[in-house]
Write an enzyme that holds these catalytic residues in place. Structure first.
Site, PDB file in Angstrom:
ATOM      1  N   HIS A 414       0.825  -1.316   0.045  1.00 49.23           N
ATOM      2  CA  HIS A 414      -0.122  -0.111   0.077  1.00 49.23           C
ATOM      3  C   HIS A 414       0.939   1.198  -0.006  1.00 49.23           C
ATOM      4  CE1 HIS A 414      -2.197   3.381   2.000  1.00 49.23           C
ATOM      5  NE2 HIS A 414      -2.987   2.804   1.397  1.00 49.23           N
ATOM      6  N   ARG A 504      29.615  -3.409 -16.746  1.00 53.69           N
ATOM      7  CA  ARG A 504      30.396  -3.843 -15.579  1.00 53.69           C
ATOM      8  C   ARG A 504      29.832  -4.980 -14.732  1.00 53.69           C
ATOM      9  NH1 ARG A 504      30.650   2.006 -15.245  1.00 53.69           N
ATOM     10  NH2 ARG A 504      32.805   2.555 -15.873  1.00 53.69           N
ATOM     11  N   ARG A 572      31.803  -6.852 -20.091  1.00 60.47           N
ATOM     12  CA  ARG A 572      32.872  -7.008 -19.749  1.00 60.47           C
ATOM     13  C   ARG A 572      33.339  -8.223 -18.680  1.00 60.47           C
ATOM     14  NH1 ARG A 572      36.393  -2.424 -17.268  1.00 60.47           N
ATOM     15  NH2 ARG A 572      35.471  -2.682 -15.682  1.00 60.47           N
ATOM     16  N   GLU A 670      43.718  -1.444 -23.750  1.00 57.38           N
ATOM     17  CA  GLU A 670      44.107  -0.748 -22.394  1.00 57.38           C
ATOM     18  C   GLU A 670      45.698  -0.923 -22.069  1.00 57.38           C
ATOM     19  OE1 GLU A 670      41.371  -1.849 -19.433  1.00 57.38           O
ATOM     20  OE2 GLU A 670      41.675  -4.159 -19.841  1.00 57.38           O
ATOM     21  N   GLY A 691      40.199   1.411 -23.304  1.00 54.08           N
ATOM     22  CA  GLY A 691      40.290   1.877 -21.946  1.00 54.08           C
ATOM     23  C   GLY A 691      41.171   2.879 -21.482  1.00 54.08           C
ATOM     24  N   SER A 692      40.696   3.952 -21.360  1.00 53.45           N
ATOM     25  CA  SER A 692      41.731   5.204 -21.448  1.00 53.45           C
ATOM     26  C   SER A 692      42.342   5.499 -19.876  1.00 53.45           C
ATOM     27  CB  SER A 692      40.984   6.527 -21.825  1.00 53.45           C
ATOM     28  OG  SER A 692      39.837   6.716 -21.024  1.00 53.45           O
ATOM     29  N   ASN A 693      41.616   4.963 -18.784  1.00 56.93           N
ATOM     30  CA  ASN A 693      41.986   4.831 -17.729  1.00 56.93           C
ATOM     31  C   ASN A 693      43.369   3.947 -17.564  1.00 56.93           C
ATOM     32  OD1 ASN A 693      39.770   6.225 -17.100  1.00 56.93           O
ATOM     33  ND2 ASN A 693      38.922   4.633 -15.780  1.00 56.93           N
ATOM     34  N   ASP A 694      43.430   2.728 -17.779  1.00 56.63           N
ATOM     35  CA  ASP A 694      44.325   1.841 -17.607  1.00 56.63           C
ATOM     36  C   ASP A 694      45.452   2.203 -18.670  1.00 56.63           C
ATOM     37  OD1 ASP A 694      44.303   0.085 -15.459  1.00 56.63           O
ATOM     38  OD2 ASP A 694      42.790  -1.108 -16.562  1.00 56.63           O
ATOM     39  N   CYS A 741      35.452   3.325 -23.711  1.00 63.78           N
ATOM     40  CA  CYS A 741      34.415   3.134 -22.443  1.00 63.78           C
ATOM     41  C   CYS A 741      34.965   3.725 -21.270  1.00 63.78           C
ATOM     42  CB  CYS A 741      34.137   1.792 -22.396  1.00 63.78           C
ATOM     43  SG  CYS A 741      35.497   0.742 -21.884  1.00 63.78           S
TER      44      CYS A 741
END
Length: 789
Positions: A414, A504, A572, A670, A691-694, A741
């Protein structure tokens, strides 16, 4: 000649003015949908002409007008006094002789000369179950009623309930005139759900409005318990698109807290009974029954051409399923889907209470714990209502609340229904909200972050942006989404994206599975009693602990893929580092300690390690279930942190060995080796995602987890730009699918423009960066066109 009663067999939706919304719908389904396999119990309607005849005979209308003229809508005391006097006036009345005779006759015909049948006596107002006014649970319902005298009494009480305090307050809220619309009453054969189960179905996701899902809720016993919110029901999501293709597409199954149930009471009515601990840990319906109900719900929705809110029951004596009510869904049906709201909340502390989120909004206010309906006068406009559960008697203060929090209930309780309809953020099923939250404490109630509703102490700042999706331009460069939380996927699906560029699974591992996969695989070998106890608590519904991992992962992936179906969803494979795996329950038994996990035992090297391989097999089993059992053929895979061609080829062999068929397999670009050997990697995989971070940390030689080096870590460094530009140039020659990504496009000024100028195939960003990214791409593409001219 007036019609005082009419069989459901002779009623259709066109008869709504005569029999009200509920009865009209029941008759319509019996006439039109029983031939399509939808089972609906029979009965008859006591018409609105009976209602007017009853009021006229007893001269009730004039007295009600006088009472309502004195009513003060801002006074709880006035509401109670008005309601009580109005009900007393109605209960003193007597049925006209011809009306009473018709009711008795129709009931005898139902009994077919045999013993008195047990029936449900329910209201069916002309304005009830309308697209914008559900009146859910507002009027009284009387169950397990038998015998002519008892039925006549229940009918009169139904009429009186049209002036329950909560109904008066609800009509005021919805601006429905009190005396304009008549009340019909339905008399329907009871289904013996007291010996089985019952529940509610919505033909869309109740929070996001996502239309391609059927939500089935189920409890033991008679269904009134679910509406009251006294228990948290079992919950099942069925994906329409693949169910329609023949797949058993129950993409999510959540076990509820079904600690009690309603069963028949001798002499009529219901009584509460405790559910044993063993039975409470079982689902209240089978997979086959879930699928049957979902199919029926789709048939009903197709017939009415709009989303539905449906009640169902299972007969424990015959094993048959029945639909006992269907009405239009009232919240999302009337909403335009061209608006997208983006919430950002600045919470830094952990929430003090969590539960099931309802309403996709944020509310703030001072806590007011109300244990009993008789304490309602303590409640002030703008307070946060905290209580064990609500029922229709609480509506008068619910509409004044800035947020609602309950200990019990699920999405169809409810509190959920009313909160959703009134647009008030609501969190149900907290278990301990009334104990943890104290009166006068300022709290922020957040229902915008997926399934989990969160209550934060204090005034937490937040921002809201509204986007008109019709004004989002089309671009040549595809824009996809990064999605990590399954519960956010349905909401994000409204964005006009090209699909999911990065799904992810790490959130599912950390928040849903919680246990190291090898601890589940080797459960019987674990000797540590404390760890084993923790695993037992987390995996309580599974004897086979492996199934906990496979089920949770398959369902999480399936929610994301279903939200965007048939658009591609690139999943991934797990990319937890050693320290992250070690933090899972039982992780210390299988993980060492690495000085630099960022470049350690992760990605492809894990899947190929013989000790870890059973965990990879379980992951493959979950993916296979999502694709082959649930029918989500839009799933593609992506391999992270693949250091060499040899690793890449071996991974593909292992995926093939696990019999995952007809699936594209991408690789994360990456690591510098992925860039330098682009041609060789392209032979092993179906495409790349940068994977631009790694990539930045490895090109620059910076550990991005090391705060001492934070100034040196820069994804916009010329070396990174040059690396990406050269990589895109090489892959264009190879005609490979390439996207990105990483976070760079969303956070670095000019990075989107750089990628578009270098002809990237797609850019995948978080949902909250989608609109701005599209606008930047569109502007850059238009500038390029002008330059060419």
């Amino acid at each position: 000649m007036p019609k005082y009663t009419i069989s459901y067999k002779k009623v259709g939706y066109k008869d709504l003015p005569l029999v009200g919304g509920k009865n009209a719908s029941l008759g319509e389904m019996i006439k039109s949908l029983t031939k399509k396999g939808v089972a609906v119990p029979g009965g008859f309607a006591i018409t609105t002409e009976s209602y007017w005849a009853f009021l006229e005979k007893n001269e009730i209308l004039g007295e009600l007008k006088k009472l309502l003229k004195k009513y003060d809508r801002n006074s709880t005391k006035s509401l109670r006094e008005t309601g009580k006097k109005a009900r007393e006036v109605i209960m003193k009345g007597e049925f006209p002789k011809e009306v009473e005779e018709e009711i008795r006759k129709s009931y005898r015909e139902m009994c077919k000369g045999g013993k008195d049948l047990s029936v449900a006596v329910r209201s069916s107002a002309v304005c009830e179950d309308a697209p914008d006014t559900s009146f859910a649970g507002q009027f009284e319902t009387f169950l397990n009623i038998s015998g002519e005298e008892n039925i006549l009494k229940a009918v009169k009480e139904c009429i009186a309930s049209s002036f329950n305090d909560r109904v008066i307050a609800y009509r005021e809220e919805k601006k429905v005139p009190h005396l304009k619309f008549a009340l019909s009453v339905g008399v329907q054969k009871m289904v013996r759900s007291d010996k089985a189960s019952s529940g509610i179905i919505f033909t869309l996701d109740t929070e996001s409005g996502f239309r391609d899902m059927v939500l089935v809720n189920s409890i033991f016993g008679v269904g009134e318990m679910i509406v009251q919110g006294s228990v948290t029901p079992d919950e099942f999501y069925v994906f329409k698109s693949t169910l329609d293709k023949g797949y058993p597409a129950i993409i999510r199954k959540d076990l509820g807290r079904k600690t009690k149930e309603f069963i028949y009471k001798k002499g009529g009515g219901l009584k509460e009974k405790k559910v044993s601990e063993k039975r409470a840990l079982q689902f209240s319906i089978t997979d086959e029954e879930i699928l049957t109900l979902a199919k029926w719900a789709m048939i009903i929705e197709k017939h009415y051409k709009k989303p539905q809110d449906i009640e169902w029951a299972k007969d424990g004596e015959t094993g048959e399923l029945f639909i006992v009510q269907s009405r239009p869904e009232t919240v999302h049906s009337s909403k335009k889907e061209n608006k997208y709201l983006e919430y950002k909340i600045g919470a830094k502390e952990k929430p003090i209470v969590t539960g099931i989120a309802v309403g996709e909004k944020i509310g703030k206010g001072k806590v007011k714990v109300i244990e009993d309906v008789n304490e309602m006068e303590r409640f002030q406009e703008g307070d946060v209502l905290v209580t064990k559960m609500t029922d229709p008697d609480w509506v008068s203060i619910m509409r004044m609340a800035s947020a609602i929090i309950t200990d019990e209930g699920g999405k169809t309780a409810h509190a959920s229904i009313v909160g959703r309809e009134l647009g008030i953020p609501t969190i149900v099923g907290t278990e301990n909200g009334t104990k943890k939250l104290k009166d006068k404490t300022l709290v922020t109630v957040d229902c915008t972050q997926g399934l989990d509703g969160k209550v934060y102490k204090g005034d937490v700042p937040y921002s809201v942006k509204e986007y008109n999706l019709e004004k989002i331009p089309e671009t040549k460069t595809k824009v996809m989404l990064n999605v990590g939380t399954p519960e956010m996927a349905f909401r994000a699906s409204h964005l006009p994206s090209g699909g999911v560029g990065l799904a992810r699974v790490e959130f599912i591992l950390a928040e849903k599975i919680k246990v190291h996969p090898l601890a589940l695989y080797n459960y019987k070998k674990i000797k540590d009693k404390k760890v084993k106890k923790k695993i037992d608590e987390i995996t309580i519904e599974h004897k086979d602990k492996r199934e906990h991992f496979v089920k949770e992962l398959a369902e999480g992936i399936a929610q994301i893929a279903a939200a965007f179906y048939p658009r591609e969803t690139i999943v991934r494979l797990s990319d937890f580092k050693t320290n992250e795996y070690r933090n899972l329950v039982g992780g210390e038994f299988y993980e060492g300690e690495e000085s630099n996990p960022m470049i350690g035992f992760r990605g492809a090297s894990r899947y190929l390690n013989e000790n870890f391989y059973p965990a990879f097999q379980m992951e493959c089993e979950a993916i296979k279930r999502a694709k082959e059992v649930f029918g989500l053929t839009n799933i593609s895979l992506m391999v992270p942190f693949c250091r060499s061609i040899k690793e890449g080829k071996e991974i593909k062999k292992r995926i093939k060995k696990e019999k995952i068929k007809d699936t594209k397999i991408y690789v994360m670009a990456e690591i510098p080796s992925n860039v330098v050997l682009a041609e060789e990697f392209s032979e092993a995989f179906d495409g790349f995602s940068i994977g631009s971070n790694d990539l930045a940390q490895l090109v620059l030689g910076v550990d991005r987890d090391n705060s001492l080096l934070s100034k040196q870590y820069d994804e916009n460094n010329p070396a990174i730009r040059k690396t990406i530009a050269e990589f895109l140039k090489e892959t264009r020659k190879l005609k490979e699918s390439v996207g990105i990504c990483g976070e760079a496009p969303a956070i670095i000024p000019g990075f989107v423009e750089f990628l578009v100028e270098n002809k990237i195939g797609y850019i995948s960003v978080n949902p909250d960066s989608f609109v701005q990214t599209v606008k930047k791409i569109h502007k850059t593409e238009n500038q390029k066109k002008k330059t060419k001219k």
